[in-house]
Design a protein around this motif. Structure first.
Motif, PDB file in Angstrom:
ATOM      1  N   GLY A  30      82.010  24.751  33.694  1.00 47.58           N
ATOM      2  CA  GLY A  30      82.491  23.978  34.824  1.00 47.58           C
ATOM      3  C   GLY A  30      82.864  22.550  34.467  1.00 47.58           C
ATOM      4  O   GLY A  30      82.891  22.153  33.299  1.00 47.58           O
ATOM      5  N   HIS A  62      88.741  20.030  32.981  1.00 51.64           N
ATOM      6  CA  HIS A  62      88.870  21.425  32.557  1.00 51.64           C
ATOM      7  C   HIS A  62      89.966  21.501  31.495  1.00 51.64           C
ATOM      8  O   HIS A  62      91.144  21.267  31.787  1.00 51.64           O
ATOM      9  CB  HIS A  62      89.232  22.310  33.751  1.00 51.64           C
ATOM     10  N   HIS A  84      90.129  27.787  40.563  1.00 49.08           N
ATOM     11  CA  HIS A  84      89.477  27.611  41.853  1.00 49.08           C
ATOM     12  C   HIS A  84      90.377  28.089  42.992  1.00 49.08           C
ATOM     13  O   HIS A  84      91.608  27.970  42.922  1.00 49.08           O
ATOM     14  CB  HIS A  84      89.141  26.133  42.099  1.00 49.08           C
ATOM     15  N   ASN A 113      78.348  25.277  36.578  1.00 44.31           N
ATOM     16  CA  ASN A 113      79.133  24.467  37.496  1.00 44.31           C
ATOM     17  C   ASN A 113      78.507  23.087  37.651  1.00 44.31           C
ATOM     18  O   ASN A 113      77.335  22.883  37.344  1.00 44.31           O
ATOM     19  CB  ASN A 113      79.252  25.150  38.865  1.00 44.31           C
ATOM     20  N   SER A 213      82.895  26.798  43.457  1.00 45.54           N
ATOM     21  CA  SER A 213      83.239  27.804  42.444  1.00 45.54           C
ATOM     22  C   SER A 213      82.129  28.848  42.348  1.00 45.54           C
ATOM     23  O   SER A 213      81.321  29.006  43.254  1.00 45.54           O
ATOM     24  CB  SER A 213      83.437  27.120  41.082  1.00 45.54           C
ATOM     25  N   THR A 214      82.125  29.579  41.238  1.00 52.61           N
ATOM     26  CA  THR A 214      81.013  30.421  40.761  1.00 52.61           C
ATOM     27  C   THR A 214      80.822  31.728  41.529  1.00 52.61           C
ATOM     28  O   THR A 214      80.812  32.798  40.925  1.00 52.61           O
ATOM     29  CB  THR A 214      79.682  29.612  40.750  1.00 52.61           C
TER      30      THR A 214
END
Length: 273
Positions: A30, A62, A84, A113, A213-214
């Motif tokens: 992340g 990122h 995302h 993250n 996220s995730t």
């Protein structure tokens, strides 16, 4: 053939043509945490924009590339930057790399993250083992036709994060002298940070941290019967009654400061997965 399956097979074939080994562990890194991929030895690096059917990461912090190689004697494939929902990608596009990882031979995925801490016992810079999640994105990556070659129509999420790995992470953290938290991750769509009232609500329904996220990636991993390890880096406090506001730059800065212990925790845990 299902379009996602067909594309995933094409992408996996392209990546297999670039590597000599079969990864068994996937790492999704992340915001501010991508430096772990620089520790990978004998690595093959493939930018996302060179990979067929892959989206491109647009978020600061990122790097936007796959790194495949050896990390503490394990063959890993690392996403140095993820995708995302708030970037405008569909849930199927956000989770596409997890599909590809499975086809490449990955059986365990480590999702990481940067997040906001809603539990007042936490502090910025803490690491948290994700024990469960709450999906508040308003979407699900499994909506649409199911491809039985990936998994069942109605996958079970009662143990989305592999329970046997929680004490492993706790033991490693203790051995290397890192205090670690445990808790529930709430996933929201973003890109706005939450209002004070929203944060109070999310805490009241059982959330310890909140992020963008995730959870979609974990849903897809569990759909394909992959084992899952989740680790959050708490970059700011998101307590509704005390809300002061936060910027993405602040999130990345705290994640950067936390990197050394994060990298150590992951590296020392890998041989036990």
């Amino acid at each position: 053939m299902n379009q996602v399956l067909e594309k995933a097979k094409e992408t996996a074939g392209f990546i297999q043509g670039k590597i000599q080994t079969e990864p068994t562990i996937g790492l999704i890194l992340g915001s501010g945490l991508g430096e772990l991929a620089n520790e990978i030895e004998e690595s093959v690096v493939i930018p996302y924009d060179e990979i067929p059917n892959f989206p491109v990461s647009t978020v600061e912090g990122h790097a936007g590339q796959l790194v495949i190689g050896k990390l503490n004697e394990k063959i890993v494939i690392a996403m140095q930057g993820r995708f995302h929902f708030y970037e405008g990608y569909s849930m199927q596009e956000v989770t596409f790399p997890v599909r590809v990882m499975k086809l490449l031979g990955v059986e365990t995925i480590v999702v990481t993250n940067a997040c906001g801490g809603m539990n007042s016992a936490f502090a910025p810079g803490d690491l948290m083992i994700i024990t469960d999640h709450i999906n508040m994105t308003g979407a699900n990556p499994l909506i649409g036709p199911n491809e039985s070659e990936f998994g069942p129509r109605f996958p079970d999420m009662s143990s989305a994060y592999t329970r046997e790995y929680v004490p492993v992470l706790e033991e490693v953290a203790k051995e290397i002298g890192i205090q670690i938290q445990k808790g529930v991750y709430v996933s929201v769509s973003g890109p706005t940070y939450m209002s004070a009232a929203e944060l109070i609500m999310l805490r009241k329904i059982g959330g310890d941290v909140v992020g963008m996220s995730t959870v979609p990636e974990v849903i897809v991993a569990r759909h394909m019967d992959m084992k899952v390890v989740g680790i959050s880096c708490i970059t700011d406090m998101a307590i509704g009654e005390e809300l002061e506001g936060v910027t993405h730059e602040q999130v990345v800065e705290v994640a950067n400061r936390t990197k050394p212990k994060f990298i150590k925790l992951i590296k020392e845990t890998l041989p036990r997965l």
